[in-house]
Design a protein around this motif. Structure first.
Motif, mmCIF file in Angstrom:
data_model
loop_
_atom_site.group_PDB
_atom_site.id
_atom_site.type_symbol
_atom_site.label_atom_id
_atom_site.label_comp_id
_atom_site.label_asym_id
_atom_site.label_seq_id
_atom_site.Cartn_x
_atom_site.Cartn_y
_atom_site.Cartn_z
ATOM 1 N N GLY A 1 0.989 -1.104 -0.132
ATOM 2 C CA GLY A 1 0.010 0.128 -0.031
ATOM 3 C C GLY A 1 0.699 1.349 -0.016
ATOM 4 N N HIS A 2 0.121 2.557 -0.150
ATOM 5 C CA HIS A 2 0.940 3.709 -0.164
ATOM 6 C C HIS A 2 1.631 4.056 1.288
ATOM 7 N N VAL A 3 2.633 4.711 1.147
ATOM 8 C CA VAL A 3 3.516 5.103 2.244
ATOM 9 C C VAL A 3 2.350 5.972 3.406
ATOM 10 N N ASP A 4 2.626 5.700 4.587
ATOM 11 C CA ASP A 4 1.895 6.162 5.660
ATOM 12 C C ASP A 4 0.419 5.599 5.726
ATOM 13 N N HIS A 5 -0.118 4.790 4.880
ATOM 14 C CA HIS A 5 -1.380 4.162 5.067
ATOM 15 C C HIS A 5 -1.673 3.140 6.101
ATOM 16 N N GLY A 6 -0.541 2.848 6.736
ATOM 17 C CA GLY A 6 -0.526 1.886 8.063
ATOM 18 C C GLY A 6 -0.300 0.536 7.989
ATOM 19 N N LYS A 7 0.676 0.218 6.916
ATOM 20 C CA LYS A 7 1.222 -1.157 6.593
ATOM 21 C C LYS A 7 1.923 -1.782 7.601
ATOM 22 N N THR A 8 2.873 -0.957 8.362
ATOM 23 C CA THR A 8 3.574 -1.217 9.851
ATOM 24 C C THR A 8 2.741 -1.597 10.833
ATOM 25 N N ARG A 9 1.929 -0.429 11.092
ATOM 26 C CA ARG A 9 1.082 -0.537 12.163
ATOM 27 C C ARG A 9 0.164 -1.640 12.134
ATOM 28 N N LEU A 10 -0.193 -2.008 10.773
ATOM 29 C CA LEU A 10 -1.148 -3.391 10.583
ATOM 30 C C LEU A 10 -0.437 -4.606 11.040
ATOM 31 N N VAL B 1 -9.372 -1.369 4.479
ATOM 32 C CA VAL B 1 -9.652 0.041 4.296
ATOM 33 C C VAL B 1 -9.296 0.442 5.915
ATOM 34 N N ASN B 2 -8.282 1.231 6.034
ATOM 35 C CA ASN B 2 -7.634 1.482 7.216
ATOM 36 C C ASN B 2 -7.975 2.914 7.788
ATOM 37 N N LYS B 3 -7.678 3.217 8.978
ATOM 38 C CA LYS B 3 -7.926 4.548 9.711
ATOM 39 C C LYS B 3 -9.272 5.008 9.720
ATOM 40 N N ILE B 4 -10.248 3.811 9.975
ATOM 41 C CA ILE B 4 -11.743 4.214 9.982
ATOM 42 C C ILE B 4 -12.056 5.231 11.220
ATOM 43 N N ASP B 5 -10.962 5.150 12.045
ATOM 44 C CA ASP B 5 -11.173 5.959 13.344
ATOM 45 C C ASP B 5 -10.990 7.465 13.058
ATOM 46 N N VAL B 6 -10.501 7.937 12.013
ATOM 47 C CA VAL B 6 -10.155 9.113 11.587
ATOM 48 C C VAL B 6 -11.257 10.018 11.194
ATOM 49 N N GLU B 7 -11.118 11.345 11.735
ATOM 50 C CA GLU B 7 -12.180 12.164 11.077
ATOM 51 C C GLU B 7 -12.010 12.240 9.554
ATOM 52 N N ILE C 1 -11.221 -1.419 8.713
ATOM 53 C CA ILE C 1 -10.468 -1.693 9.987
ATOM 54 C C ILE C 1 -9.718 -0.475 10.342
ATOM 55 N N SER C 2 -9.027 -0.504 11.677
ATOM 56 C CA SER C 2 -8.214 0.715 12.470
ATOM 57 C C SER C 2 -7.202 -0.166 12.834
ATOM 58 N N ALA C 3 -5.844 -0.039 12.278
ATOM 59 C CA ALA C 3 -4.603 -0.700 12.633
ATOM 60 C C ALA C 3 -4.530 -0.065 14.011
ATOM 61 N N LYS C 4 -4.605 1.316 14.342
ATOM 62 C CA LYS C 4 -4.241 1.990 15.676
ATOM 63 C C LYS C 4 -5.024 1.513 16.730
ATOM 64 N N GLN C 5 -6.692 1.210 16.614
ATOM 65 C CA GLN C 5 -7.397 0.755 17.541
ATOM 66 C C GLN C 5 -7.407 -0.719 17.524
HETATM 67 P P1 GDP Z 1 3.321 2.810 6.472
HETATM 68 O O1 GDP Z 1 4.231 3.937 5.773
HETATM 69 O O2 GDP Z 1 2.328 2.189 5.538
HETATM 70 O O3 GDP Z 1 3.909 1.516 7.099
HETATM 71 O O4 GDP Z 1 2.543 3.438 7.617
HETATM 72 P P2 GDP Z 1 2.336 3.077 9.173
HETATM 73 O O5 GDP Z 1 2.092 2.212 9.847
HETATM 74 O O6 GDP Z 1 4.022 3.958 9.570
HETATM 75 O O7 GDP Z 1 1.579 4.437 9.559
HETATM 76 C C1 GDP Z 1 1.473 5.874 9.379
HETATM 77 C C2 GDP Z 1 0.842 6.491 10.538
HETATM 78 O O8 GDP Z 1 -0.396 6.460 10.355
HETATM 79 C C3 GDP Z 1 1.399 6.331 11.731
HETATM 80 O O9 GDP Z 1 1.598 7.510 12.489
HETATM 81 C C4 GDP Z 1 0.577 5.390 12.451
HETATM 82 O O10 GDP Z 1 0.323 5.484 13.662
HETATM 83 C C5 GDP Z 1 -0.998 5.994 11.599
HETATM 84 N N1 GDP Z 1 -1.837 4.920 11.540
HETATM 85 C C6 GDP Z 1 -1.683 3.641 11.129
HETATM 86 N N2 GDP Z 1 -2.864 3.107 11.212
HETATM 87 C C7 GDP Z 1 -3.847 4.130 11.492
HETATM 88 C C8 GDP Z 1 -5.231 3.870 12.024
HETATM 89 O O11 GDP Z 1 -5.964 2.960 11.981
HETATM 90 N N3 GDP Z 1 -5.859 5.189 12.593
HETATM 91 C C9 GDP Z 1 -4.922 6.113 13.061
HETATM 92 N N4 GDP Z 1 -5.780 7.105 13.380
HETATM 93 N N5 GDP Z 1 -3.784 6.210 12.574
HETATM 94 C C10 GDP Z 1 -3.121 5.059 11.976
#
Ligand code: GDP
Length: 478
Positions: A79-88, A182-188, A218-222
């Motif tokens: 996926g795109h950078v910062d979309h939450g791959k690592t967090r997931l 579909v990530n970050k569904i917790d975000v406004e 999903i929300s990887a964060k929550q």
């Molecule tokens: P990657 O570049 O795809 O690996 O993205 P990261 O996993 O590093 O996530 C990028 C940023 O988005 C980090 O600051 C994460 O904490 C944040 N992030 C990832 N998933 C979520 C989510 O589900 N909700 C919110 N609010 N932030 C998230």
């Protein structure tokens, strides 16, 4: 000799110079004219022939249907950078990792296995723990089929971005089924419906819209709906793939990443694809070989054996294999050594051929006009073969105009050494150290000889700087 070949080509109506590389068609044409038949062999074919000469075959299950058992799907997150791959990947690992007996400390070995329940049944999934499609591409470029399913992560607040499209194209090209997270569904401002609409344009139609791609919000964060995502992976695997392997044969698989450990020597994470790998087995991995001295799982526990789809860290290899190298267990140490040596020799030849590659036909015109093609030579050293290859393939993909050529003269795992500096001196190369430093007197030597050594710990930073440097080469200097 080259001069007469050029003359033959001229008679055929093609203008060439003695040092340029020519297309396969031209080679065939030239050979035909001289009563030769040219057989162009891919590296994969060459390797198959090498194994065949030892009565070995890579890639097929032995035995009959009855020998096959269901194996867990192997999954890559893209996926795109910062979309939450690592967090997931972290979230999945935390919630579902198959706890080791001693509850060992989590080890990042490049892959891990998790357990999930689907329709009341316990199912396992193996995740490759290096996010991003660079690693995936690097492995695929070497002909390694590592992944059964790709999870495409799309941030619901951001939507489909360039690397989303790139990632899905890579998965499609490899014919790997996609599950969309579909990530970050917790975000406004998150708009999961919009993501579904956008991806329709790329042929990924959600099940609820009558398509056959599973989308999970999903929300990887929550840690929201991670279980649903895992379930979707298993269901997609069951629907689209027949994932079975024979555990009762000598093990085969691929190397995922490896590094040189000060105390333990070469440490390689391998993914068993078929058969069962056991301590004491003799294996050959790319151009490394050795007898398995010990194996560790993703919780850091020692294990005696590993079956299909299981990632394990292997100790006992002679040197560090590359990410995507296949491994095969053989009866005799001698066989392993011979295969490894043949491959190493081939690698050296290929590296040499790359180095001596001249300006291509298309470039020729420009060369004549501009005087000379600029070339940036690089030597890449890093802490793990996966990151070195990811960096290399990203750098080689840099689009900086056709006037500049990037060459990677040498790459490897380990500190920057005096021999690297030596090579850099001889070829005006820049040395890149990724998560490694200069060893011994290498730093002084570089300083003394004016060799540019740059250290990075973030791939993007390295790419940005090299890109800037390349753009600089294009500017006229006064
Ligand atoms: P990657 O570049 O795809 O690996 O993205 P990261 O996993 O590093 O996530 C990028 C940023 O988005 C980090 O600051 C994460 O904490 C944040 N992030 C990832 N998933 C979520 C989510 O589900 N909700 C919110 N609010 N932030 C998230």
């Amino acid at each position: 000799n080259p001069a007469s070949l050029v003359a033959v080509m001229m008679n055929l109506g093609e203008m060439v110079t003695a040092t340029q590389s020519v297309s396969d068609e031209t080679l065939h044409l030239l050979a035909g004219e001289m009563n030769y038949t040219v057989q162009i062999v891919s590296p994969e074919e060459e390797d198959r022939e090498l194994l065949e000469s030892f009565d070995l075959e890579f890639g097929e299950n032995e035995g009959t249907e009855e020998d096959l058992v269901v194996r867990p799907p192997v999954v890559t997150v893209m996926g795109h950078v910062d979309h939450g791959k690592t967090r997931l990947l972290d979230a999945i690992r935390k919630t579902n990792v198959i706890a080791g007996e001693a509850g060992g400390i989590t080890q990042h070995i490049g892959a891990y296995q998790v357990a999930t329940e689907v329709n009341g049944e316990d199912r396992a999934i193996t995740f490759i723990d290096t996010p991003g499609h660079e690693a995936f591409t690097a492995m695929r470029a070497r002909g390694a089929r590592s992944t059964d399913i790709a999870i495409l992560v799309v941030a619901a607040n951001d939507g489909v971005m360039p690397q989303t499209v790139e990632a899905l194209n890579h998965a499609k090209a490899a014919e790997v089924p996609i599950v969309v997270a579909v990530n970050k569904i917790d975000v406004e401002g998150a708009d999961p419906t919009k993501v579904r609409g956008q991806l329709t344009e790329y042929g990924l139609v959600a099940e609820e819209y009558g398509g056959d791609t599973m989308f999970v919000d999903i929300s990887a964060k929550q840690g929201l709906h991670i279980d649903n995502l895992l379930e979707a992976v298993v269901l997609t695997a069951d629907a689209a793939l027949d994932l079975r392997a024979n555990p009762h044969q000598d093990a085969q698989g691929i190397a995922i990443e490896s590094r040189l450990d000060r105390g333990r020597g070469a440490v390689a994470t391998v993914l068993v694809q078929r058969g069962t790998l056991r301590v004491g087995d003799t294996m050959v991995v790319g151009d490394a070989y050795g007898r398995v001295r010990a194996m560790l799982d993703d919780s850091g526990n020692t294990v005696a054996e590993a079956g299909p789809s299981t990632p394990v860290q292997v100790l006992g290899l002679t040197n560090v294999p590359g990410a995507g190298d296949n491994f095969i267990v053989v009866e005799e140490d001698r066989t392993a050594r011979q295969i490894a040596e043949k491959r190493a020799a081939r690698e050296r030849n290929a590296a040499f051929a790359k180095r001596t590659r001249r300006v291509s036909l298309e470039d020729l015109d420009k060369v004549l006009k501009a005087g000379e093609v600029q070339q940036l030579n690089l030597i890449i050293k890093g802490d793990a073969s996966g990151s070195v290859e990811a960096l290399e393939s990203s750098l080689l993909q840099l689009d900086v105009g056709e006037e500049v050529d990037i060459r990677v003269l040498h790459r490897g795992v380990g500190a920057v050494t005096e021999s690297d500096i030596d090579l850099a001196m001889g070829s005006d190369a820049i040395v890149i150290g990724f998560n490694v430093r200069a060893a011994g007197r290498a730093a002084q030597m570089a300083e003394r000889e004016g060799v540019d050594v740059r250290y990075y710990s973030v791939i993007y930073q390295a790419i940005e700087e090299i890109e800037a440097a390349l753009k600089g080469m294009l500017k006229p200097e006064y």
